[in-house]
Design an enzyme around this catalytic site. Structure first.
Site, short mmCIF file in Angstrom:
data_model
loop_
_atom_site.label_atom_id
_atom_site.label_comp_id
_atom_site.label_asym_id
_atom_site.label_seq_id
_atom_site.Cartn_x
_atom_site.Cartn_y
_atom_site.Cartn_z
NE ARG A 102 -3.27 -1.89 3.29
CZ ARG A 102 -3.10 -2.33 4.53
NH1 ARG A 102 -2.30 -1.68 5.38
NH2 ARG A 102 -3.73 -3.40 4.96
CB CYS A 103 0.61 4.60 -1.45
SG CYS A 103 -1.13 4.86 -1.14
#
Ligand code: NAD
Length: 535
Positions: A299-300
């Site tokens: 995930r960012c």
């Protein structure tokens, strides 16, 4: 009436979906007639779909179709556009479980997270449905009599979206739904990692009732993305919204900059979580586990740097290690009991494997018991299913990390976290601000003074207090600063500024030429009251 999907039998798996480009309301193959495969990240024996491998001709045709459709769609009243967006939300709701299964199968998210992903798109649709009944401008007083001033939000034109595969439905919905609501037409180049869910979403959007050419889908990899950027230079695109790596984001920014456009850039992260000495350590461990290892760290907003006050570091490490060593990993198409599944693809796997040498080169110490790829031979009790046909890896925790080390500065995008010990709040905050990124951040403390100082001192687009670095809601602004983005925001009312320009209009009914600043009568002042008597 329903329209059938074109599918092929796929052995004992669900059928293979034949995804197509969508250009000007028609389903099309790429000019090259070439297709690429979308194999399941969970098990590469499962061919989830195939999609056209598009190039410049396909991209240009999509941009031109979007250009033709712009006039009709932008002149459709906003409440009517909102109604269409609402219908998209209804179809997504009706098929939530099926769509979640596609997300799970295609990129390997657990079903729990895949359902959350679809829900995020539903929430976004419902938010922007009602925004169609607002999309407010302002009525503003003029300096002159008999004159009125107004502001309007105007659509920009053709909005091109280039997206990453780790949030293959939620993130595109953050871009496409508000862009459409604002009256823009869309060309979407989804990630080559997730063409099938993209194709289904584009069909759902079209079937909700947008005119032909309002949503256009062009599949492909980097060459298709580069063709979108060339379309900006050709004047075929008025707005680019990009979610992906910082390096590609810079390229997008350069092209848009020379065309005097402001792109939306949502890029990478190296997200810090601070744990102070007064924190609830069990709560912090829950947050670190989910943020560091959920979605296999892809995930960012994944946790990267766990910054811990040295007085509680030993206890926190013990608690965290015990939990991480008990994590279940596995094939999420077969069971729901695991924290995370596979890495999405080979380039993420290669980067993860390289991170061991990067960490060791600077002297960081791996404190988890296993490393590298999970295989049948080393899977033990902790793996659910068969790891042979997916890129499954063990979680990593690195101890003895300092903020100056390369491993503390580089986004890995896999299930790995660094532990950095600090002495007190000030060093913790400086360490949290010690990378060029600025996406998400978090602090665990019960001290209101520390909460306040963190909120005001942290350089990030998003901060959590006593919660993890991951998570978003459809009505809060999402985005970063520094290497994480150029300051544009997705979600909520804030994203409307990304897909509209302000238009100022004045209406003068004075019947004579009136000039602001010059013909203004601000009235006479009278002789001032003498207040000196008051002492
Ligand atoms: P990537 O930059 O390699 O690819 C993203 C998209 O850009 C894909 O559709 C790809 O085909 C396209 N692309 C690649 N090269 C291009 C080029 N030269 N010109 C035009 N388009 C090009 O990103 P990725 O590795 O697939 O995704 C992971 C990255 O995305 C991570 O850095 C992650 O942090 C970031 N991300 C950010 C957010 C956010 O909201 N900030 C959300 C999800 C992912």
């Amino acid at each position: 009436m329903t329209r059938k999907l074109d599918t092929h039998p796929n052995g004992h798996f669900l059928p293979t979906i034949v995804a197509r480009n969508l250009i000007g309301g028609e389903e099309r193959e790429a000019d090259s007639k070439k297709r690429f495969e979308a194999r399941s990240a969970c098990d590469t024996q499962d061919l989830v779909g195939t999609a056209p491998d598009s190039g410049e001709g396909d991209v240009d045709a999509a941009c031109k179709a979007a250009g033709v459709a712009f006039s009709k769609w932008s002149n459709t009243p906003a409440p009517v556009r909102g109604e269409v967006i609402g219908r998209i939300g209804e179809v997504l709701s009706a098929h939530k479980e099926r769509l979640a299964k596609v997300v799970c199968r295609e990129i390997g998210k657990t079903m729990k997270e895949a359902r959350g992903e679809v829900q995020e798109a539903i929430d976004t649709a419902h938010f922007f449905q009602s925004e169609g009944r607002r999309l407010y401008g302002q009525t503003v007083w003029s300096e002159m009599p008999n004159k009125e001033l107004f502001t309007y939000r105007r659509a920009l034109g053709v909005a091109a979206m280039i997206t990453a595969g780790n949030f293959p439905l939620a993130v595109p919905s953050w871009k496409i739904l508000p862009a459409l609501l604002c009256g823009n037409t869309v060309v979407w180049k989804p990630s080559e990692d997730a063409p099938v869910i993209a194709y289904l979403f584009a069909r759902i959007i079209e079937e909700a009732g947008v005119p032909a050419g309002t949503i256009n889908l062009v599949h492909g990899g980097r060459p298709a993305g580069e063709a979108i950027l060339r379309a900006v230079d050709k004047g075929l695109v008025q707005k680019v919204s990009f979610t992906g790596s910082t390096n590609v984001g810079r390229l997008v920014g350069e092209v848009c900059g020379r065309n005097l456009q402001i792109p939306s850039l949502e890029l990478g992260g190296k997200n810090p979580m601070v744990v102070l000495k007064d924190a609830n350590l069990d709560l912090a461990v829950d947050g670190a586990l989910f943020a560091g290892f959920g979605t296999a760290g892809q995930r960012c907003t994944s946790l990267a740097n766990l910054i811990v006050d040295k007085s509680v570091a030993t206890e926190l490490k013990k608690k965290l290690l015990a939990r991480v060593e008990a994590i279940k990993i596995g094939n999420p198409t077969q069971s729901e009991g695991m924290l995370y599944g596979p890495l999405i693809g080979e380039r993420f796997y290669d980067r993860f494997m390289e991170h061991y040498a990067m960490a060791r080169a600077d002297g960081a110490k791996l404190i988890t018991s296993k490393e590298g790829r999970i295989t049948k031979e080393n899977m033990g009790e902790r793996f659910i299913g068969d790891p042979s046909n997916g890129l499954y890896v063990w979680p990593a925790i690195w101890d003895g990390v300092k903020i100056g080390m390369k491993i503390a500065q580089t986004e890995v995008f896999g299930p790995t976290i660094n532990i950095l010990e600090v002495d007190g709040f000030d060093e913790a905050l400086a360490t949290a601000n010690g990378t060029p990124y600025g996406l998400s951040s978090s602090i665990y403390t019960n001290d209101p003074q520390a909460m306040l100082k963190f909120k005001t001192g942290i350089r990030a687009g998003m901060s959590s207090i006593n919660n993890s670095t991951s998570g978003a809601e459809a009505h809060l602004p999402f985005g970063g600063t520094g290497w994480s983005g150029n300051g544009t925001r997705e979600s909520g009312v804030w994203v409307l500024d990304a897909y509209t320009r302000w238009h100022a209009v004045n209406v003068d009914l004075a019947g004579k030429l009136q000039l602001a600043q010059i013909d203004v009568d601000f009235g006479q002042t009278r002789e001032a009251t003498d207040l000196s008597v008051l002492g």
